[in-house]
Design a protein around this motif. Structure first.
Motif, PDB file in Angstrom:
ATOM      1  N   ASN A   1      13.233  12.034  -5.900  1.00  0.00           N
ATOM      2  CA  ASN A   1      12.694  11.707  -7.121  1.00  0.00           C
ATOM      3  C   ASN A   1      11.395  12.656  -7.350  1.00  0.00           C
ATOM      4  O   ASN A   1      10.439  12.405  -6.519  1.00  0.00           O
ATOM      5  CB  ASN A   1      12.527  10.348  -7.128  1.00  0.00           C
ATOM      6  CG  ASN A   1      12.110   9.903  -8.666  1.00  0.00           C
ATOM      7  OD1 ASN A   1      11.616  10.695  -9.366  1.00  0.00           O
ATOM      8  ND2 ASN A   1      12.104   8.428  -8.698  1.00  0.00           N
TER       9      ASN A   1
ATOM     10  N   ASP B   1       5.843  11.124  -2.363  1.00  0.00           N
ATOM     11  CA  ASP B   1       6.306  10.916  -0.725  1.00  0.00           C
ATOM     12  C   ASP B   1       7.578  11.486  -0.682  1.00  0.00           C
ATOM     13  O   ASP B   1       8.130  11.919  -1.858  1.00  0.00           O
ATOM     14  CB  ASP B   1       6.173   9.621  -0.367  1.00  0.00           C
ATOM     15  CG  ASP B   1       7.188   8.555  -0.869  1.00  0.00           C
ATOM     16  OD1 ASP B   1       7.496   9.090  -1.991  1.00  0.00           O
ATOM     17  OD2 ASP B   1       7.576   7.656  -0.585  1.00  0.00           O
ATOM     18  N   SER B   2       8.222  11.366   0.331  1.00  0.00           N
ATOM     19  CA  SER B   2       9.542  12.272   0.623  1.00  0.00           C
ATOM     20  C   SER B   2      10.462  11.270   0.610  1.00  0.00           C
ATOM     21  O   SER B   2      11.592  11.443   1.429  1.00  0.00           O
ATOM     22  CB  SER B   2       9.008  13.112   1.902  1.00  0.00           C
ATOM     23  OG  SER B   2       9.052  12.157   3.103  1.00  0.00           O
ATOM     24  N   LEU B   3      10.432  10.065   0.040  1.00  0.00           N
ATOM     25  CA  LEU B   3      11.402   9.208   0.113  1.00  0.00           C
ATOM     26  C   LEU B   3      12.713   9.668  -0.590  1.00  0.00           C
ATOM     27  O   LEU B   3      12.788  10.302  -1.485  1.00  0.00           O
ATOM     28  CB  LEU B   3      11.017   7.818  -0.549  1.00  0.00           C
ATOM     29  CG  LEU B   3      12.201   6.832  -0.927  1.00  0.00           C
ATOM     30  CD1 LEU B   3      12.441   6.055   0.394  1.00  0.00           C
ATOM     31  CD2 LEU B   3      11.861   5.746  -1.781  1.00  0.00           C
TER      32      LEU B   3
ATOM     33  N   ARG C   1       7.902  11.076  -7.479  1.00  0.00           N
ATOM     34  CA  ARG C   1       7.381  10.275  -6.186  1.00  0.00           C
ATOM     35  C   ARG C   1       6.636  11.339  -5.590  1.00  0.00           C
ATOM     36  O   ARG C   1       6.725  12.654  -5.452  1.00  0.00           O
ATOM     37  CB  ARG C   1       8.545   9.891  -5.155  1.00  0.00           C
ATOM     38  CG  ARG C   1       9.162   8.631  -5.861  1.00  0.00           C
ATOM     39  CD  ARG C   1      10.131   7.975  -4.948  1.00  0.00           C
ATOM     40  NE  ARG C   1       9.261   7.530  -3.968  1.00  0.00           N
ATOM     41  CZ  ARG C   1       8.819   6.118  -3.726  1.00  0.00           C
ATOM     42  NH1 ARG C   1       9.269   5.346  -4.862  1.00  0.00           N
ATOM     43  NH2 ARG C   1       8.102   5.619  -2.931  1.00  0.00           N
TER      44      ARG C   1
ATOM     45  N   LEU D   1      16.332   8.622  -1.617  1.00  0.00           N
ATOM     46  CA  LEU D   1      17.260   7.447  -2.149  1.00  0.00           C
ATOM     47  C   LEU D   1      18.928   8.099  -2.425  1.00  0.00           C
ATOM     48  O   LEU D   1      19.008   9.320  -2.575  1.00  0.00           O
ATOM     49  CB  LEU D   1      16.882   6.992  -3.063  1.00  0.00           C
ATOM     50  CG  LEU D   1      15.541   5.827  -2.928  1.00  0.00           C
ATOM     51  CD1 LEU D   1      15.059   5.394  -4.298  1.00  0.00           C
ATOM     52  CD2 LEU D   1      15.823   4.630  -2.134  1.00  0.00           C
ATOM     53  N   SER D   2      19.740   7.334  -2.323  1.00  0.00           N
ATOM     54  CA  SER D   2      21.158   7.943  -2.480  1.00  0.00           C
ATOM     55  C   SER D   2      21.723   7.142  -3.551  1.00  0.00           C
ATOM     56  O   SER D   2      21.412   6.027  -4.009  1.00  0.00           O
ATOM     57  CB  SER D   2      21.984   7.676  -1.116  1.00  0.00           C
ATOM     58  OG  SER D   2      21.422   8.314  -0.226  1.00  0.00           O
TER      59      SER D   2
ATOM     60  N   PHE E   1      18.803  12.025  -2.900  1.00  0.00           N
ATOM     61  CA  PHE E   1      18.191  12.644  -4.170  1.00  0.00           C
ATOM     62  C   PHE E   1      16.805  12.533  -4.113  1.00  0.00           C
ATOM     63  O   PHE E   1      16.304  11.360  -2.969  1.00  0.00           O
ATOM     64  CB  PHE E   1      18.617  12.334  -5.538  1.00  0.00           C
ATOM     65  CG  PHE E   1      18.337  10.929  -5.691  1.00  0.00           C
ATOM     66  CD1 PHE E   1      17.124  10.615  -6.598  1.00  0.00           C
ATOM     67  CD2 PHE E   1      18.955   9.932  -5.590  1.00  0.00           C
ATOM     68  CE1 PHE E   1      16.747   9.346  -6.843  1.00  0.00           C
ATOM     69  CE2 PHE E   1      18.594   8.720  -5.799  1.00  0.00           C
ATOM     70  CZ  PHE E   1      17.550   8.387  -6.340  1.00  0.00           C
TER      71      PHE E   1
END
Lengths: 464, 503
Positions: free
Chosen positions: B86, B91-93, B89, B95-96, B84
């Motif tokens: 967030n 940036d393009s992080l 945020r 997380l799952s 997904f």
């Protein structure tokens, strides 16, 4: 899921302490793996040319394989094998030295750290660090350089997708369910008092730019810490190894060095035989470390703290307690002996103070100095939210004594001391586990992208 | 056909059926048909106890067991490990986490909405030179302060903790807060304001900061904390002393009340005395001051009568503000149908026994006096009213019942008095009659009207026996004759009374 504010992203929590490294998944209530921070190392090639600080050269073997991670890279010049894990330093190996990268709670020697982390994540936890965001803990007196170094190791060597470093004081407060608290953390080598307000550590006082300089006692700082547990340990060791009128000096040979022994009556000289074949290859550092372990075990099973101040009569009424050392020597330790050890946390004898000007501050003084550095208004809040944590606080009678000492000075003191030993031993890890499994926390991670874009300063900006 | 009921008799005589009993009349036995219609959901025993007047609260429908929760339709839920983004945020992080299968992976992250940014104030150089100049602060330092406040979300303890402006003077928490608030106030005041005035005033008041007051307050806290053990002990002692004095004062007051009650009785007006709580609370500081003044005076008890403060504590007249308040609230009461019942002023206002707890009106129905209960009940029964059961005990009904009972008992009393008077009259009349007859007997004339005549003869005979013994027994004879007269019938007593009047 949303109701509790939790959203688990399979983050890892890594808590490096002086005695052990705790690692596990965020959202769990106890760490999955606990491995000793102390590691053993053997130099198999040209041992004479390499001094003891060989591993400082940066050519450290990565620990691999099961069985304590005994492995090593084949270097042309030297071969240093690291022995990590529960079967690492505690197994006797010829010529094995031991070392601990953590001193007074902060990492002083970063060389073996990647190996330790790798062992913890890949061997103990059996997971791929590049798939999991990782939350690391640090003591309140950690230096900016240190935390940046930690971020660098995890991003560059372990390729983690996201990283965050958080303060153990704050995490201990979170583990107790508090946003503002005075965290009294008695660790293996350092005792610290950290005022936490709204999830931030109060660092006021030392006059240094961002963090207080590292000294054993920061007189002006809100976060006071001292090497008190070391003093307690030294006291116990001194007491055991000096001959007294009641008994001779106790030999602290570890069980690995004892071939066989015979049962003897209490107080009688032990009958045992040392393993002559091993004495040769035993290094001083290993022997020192293991003797320290023996002393710790004696403290843990025998020593205690009187709950209402020092009183020989009261100590005597607590009775004797039996303890047997690996040599077979066993004796009954009187109440006075047992409780004088724990007493070192709270008071020091005048002779000791006179002989040692750099004595670490006792706990009540640490708390007072910490409170005095805080604003008047929040003192009462902090006193009502004292969180007692750390494995050292499991000393029998510690919480009662602290309560008694503090109520003598302050009114309305309330101490939160979890009854579950795991919650105290792994308080910092537990707080990290809670924090890293919160849905709202996921915006705070330093992502690999941000690390590459901003570099080291991002750590200080994000992890306030 | 022994069981011919009243209804049968009525039907035979073709009389109209008995009127249904009124609400306040004693209820008739409900017949079998009525009882048979027992609604569901009530046990038979309960129904036979409460009868057909089922309270509305009783559940008439048959109770059902609690339904089993429906957990997602019973089907299995498929979860999947989904990455997904967030929204909070920059940036393009990715997380799952585990989500239910079929959830839109690009949907907004549910926790992103908690990323609330507080309003932060920024000012231009121009604004700074126009309004914000301060001799203690440079623009750089002000900028730095605003940066920190934004960074730590206006947590001033933390801002102060981390405040480290190179080359700047040492700033206290109050300095920082004062500067921040004053700058913000000036900005809000001088900028064009889009919203309404009230919102602006509210915002300004939220930015209000009284530095001097805060500093003084902190000083007070500090002095409170830096008390020596001696000071604390003294304070403790003073507090105990104060408690003791208060207790003494209360005792004196009680004694005085007692005395007044004994001496003056109802004229003392004691029941109206209200315990003036304020007086007791306000007393401490001046008592304390007095105590501080002379320690030796502790032994000297102060009688409330003598001391000046006594008038504060005891007010002999009911307090005036209370009346004013009731007058003011009368309109309010009328509007909301509130009836204030007069609580009878208790003799000892502060004791527990005088306290009247909340009660239901129907619990306090007036009852006739014990002596006349039976007669009153009988009188009411003649009217077809049950005095013990009032179906609708409203205020008016209660009042009416009370007046009815009063009237009924008054009636019974009157009847009693009338009976007594009639009786007396009869007795006296009889006596009169006896007196006449005595004289007649002496004259030798025999008068025999009906049954009385026989009595008279008997008396006469007795008299003749007695009279032979002594003459002085005339009085006793009269007494005995009076005694015999008391058994006489009604009509003679009336004539006796008449005769006595003539006598």
């Amino acid at each position: 899921m949303v109701n509790y504010g939790g959203d688990e992203v399979a983050a890892l929590v890594l808590d490096i302490g002086t005695s052990s490294i705790r690692v596990g998944y965020a959202g769990d209530d106890t760490p999955k793996a606990i491995i000793p921070t102390t590691y053993g190392y053997t130099e198999t090639d040209e041992p004479s040319s390499e001094p003891a600080n060989a591993n400082a050269d940066g050519d450290v073997a990565m620990a691999e394989g099961e069985e304590g991670g005994a492995a090593g890279t084949q270097s042309a010049k030297k071969k240093v094998k690291l022995h990590i894990g529960s079967n690492g330093p505690s197994l006797w190996r010829a010529g094995m030295k031991v070392n601990n990268p953590v001193q007074n709670g902060i990492i002083q020697d970063f060389e073996p750290i990647p190996s330790l982390i790798s062992y913890a994540l890949e061997q103990a936890l059996r997971c791929n660090p590049s798939e999991h965001p990782i939350l690391v803990t640090e003591p309140a007196w950690n230096t900016p350089a240190n935390r940046e170094r930690m971020a660098e190791i995890l991003f560059e060597e372990f390729n983690v997708p996201a990283f965050y470093i958080s303060n153990t004081g704050v995490l201990n407060a979170f583990a107790a369910g508090k946003g503002s608290a005075l965290v009294v953390d008695i660790g293996h080598s350092a005792a610290s008092v950290t005022p936490v307000v709204d999830g931030f550590v109060m660092r006021r006082g030392t006059g240094s730019l961002t963090y207080p300089c590292i000294s054993l006692v920061d007189t002006f700082s809100g976060l006071a810490h001292s090497a008190l547990p070391q003093l307690v340990h030294a006291h116990a060791r001194h007491m055991l190894t000096t001959p007294s009128s009641r008994r001779p000096a106790i030999q602290l040979y570890p069980h690995q060095l004892i071939a066989h022994k015979q049962p003897v009556d209490a107080g009688v000289a032990p009958k045992f035989e040392l393993r002559k074949d091993r004495l040769e290859g035993t290094t001083d550092s290993w022997k020192q470390w293991y003797e320290a372990k023996e002393v710790d075990e004696w403290i843990q099973s025998v020593a205690g703290i009187l709950d209402q101040g020092w009183n020989e009569h009261a100590a005597n009424t607590r009775g004797m307690r039996h303890y047997e050392f690996p040599t077979g020597y066993n004796n009954y330790f009187s109440g006075i002996e047992r409780h004088s050890v724990g007493e070192q946390f709270f008071t020091h004898s005048p002779q000791l103070i006179a002989s040692n000007p750099n004595l670490p501050k006792p706990i009540p003084n640490l708390i007072s100095s910490s409170l005095n550095a805080c604003d008047m208004e929040i003192r009462q809040v902090l006193l009502g939210n004292i969180v007692l944590t750390g494995g050292g606080s499991l000393f029998a009678g510690f919480a009662d004594r602290l309560q008694a000492e503090l109520s003598r000075i302050h009114s309305h003191v309330k101490i939160h001391a979890p009854g579950n030993p795991a919650e105290r031993r792994f308080g910092g890890w537990l707080g990290g586990s809670i924090l890293a499994s919160l849905g709202t926390f996921h915006q705070l991670w330093i992502s690999k992208e941000e690390w590459q874009e901003h570099g080291r300063p991002i750590v200080g900006q994000r992890c306030k | 056909m022994a069981g011919a009921s009243a209804a049968d008799v009525r039907s035979i005589l073709s009389l109209p059926s008995a009127p249904t009993p009124g609400p306040s009349q004693p209820r008739k036995q409900s017949n079998a048909a009525e009882r048979a219609r027992k609604p569901d959901g009530i046990s038979r025993e309960l129904y036979s106890l409460i009868g057909p007047s089922v309270p509305t609260l009783a559940q008439l429908a048959k109770p059902r067991l609690k339904q089993k929760p429906n957990l997602g339709g019973g089907g299995r839920v498929k979860w999947e490990w989904q990455s997904f983004k967030n929204g909070a945020r920059s940036d393009s992080l990715r997380l799952s986490h585990w989500t239910k299968a079929g959830t839109d992976p690009d949907a907004e992250y549910p926790f992103a909405k908690y990323n609330v940014q507080p309003t932060s104030y920024v000012f231009s150089q121009d604004e700074y030179t126009r309004f914000l100049e301060d001799k203690d602060w440079t623009k750089e330092e002000t900028d730095y302060l605003f940066e920190l406040v934004r960074e730590y979300d206006s947590r001033f303890y933390i801002v102060h903790d981390r405040y480290e402006f190179p080359g700047g003077p040492q700033r206290s928490l109050e300095d920082l807060r004062d500067r921040y608030c004053s700058v913000c106030r000036k900005l809000v005041r001088n900028r064009p304001w889009a919203g309404d005035e009230a919102a602006k005033m509210q915002l300004l008041s939220s930015l209000q900061f009284d530095k001097d007051r805060e500093v003084t307050r902190k000083k007070y806290i500090a002095s409170l904390e830096s008390r020596t053990p001696q000071q604390k002990a003294e304070e403790e002692a003073l507090f105990i002393e104060l408690k003791r004095l208060e207790q003494n004062e209360r005792r004196f007051k009680k004694d005085r009340d007692e005395l007044l009650r004994t001496l003056l009785g109802i004229e003392s007006g004691l029941p109206d005395i209200q315990v003036d709580e304020d007086g007791l609370v306000s007393a401490p500081p001046d008592t304390k001051k007095r105590k501080r003044g002379h320690h030796s005076a502790t032994a000297e008890p102060e009688t409330p009568v003598a001391s000046g403060s006594a008038t504060q504590i005891i007010s002999l007249v009911p307090s005036a503000p209370k009346k004013a308040q009731s007058a003011k609230s009368a309109a309010y009461d009328a509007l909301h149908c509130i009836h204030r019942s007069e609580v009878p002023p208790a003799a000892a206002p502060t004791t527990k026994a005088a306290h009247q707890p909340v009660y239901l009106r129907s619990y306090k129905l007036p009852t006739p006096k014990v002596a006349s209960t039976a007669k009153v009940a009988q009188a009411l029964g003649e009217l077809g009213i049950s005095s013990t059961r009032l179906v609708m005990p409203t205020r008016e009904n209660c009042a009416q019942l009370e007046s009815l009972l009063e009237t009924a008992s008054a009636l019974v009393e009157t009847k009693k008095v009338v009976d007594k008077v009639e009786h007396d009259i009869r007795v006296l009349k009889e006596r009169m009659g006896m007196g006449e007859r005595d004289s007649e007997a002496e004259d030798g004339e025999a008068q025999t009207p009906g049954d009385e005549g026989a009595e008279g003869e008997m008396e006469g005979r007795a008299q003749s026996v007695v009279s032979t013994r002594s003459t002085r027994s005339v009085r006793s004879r009269k007494q005995s004759s009076r005694r015999s007269m008391s058994i006489s019938s009604v009509d003679t007593s009336a004539t006796g009374a008449m005769k006595r009047k003539r006598y």
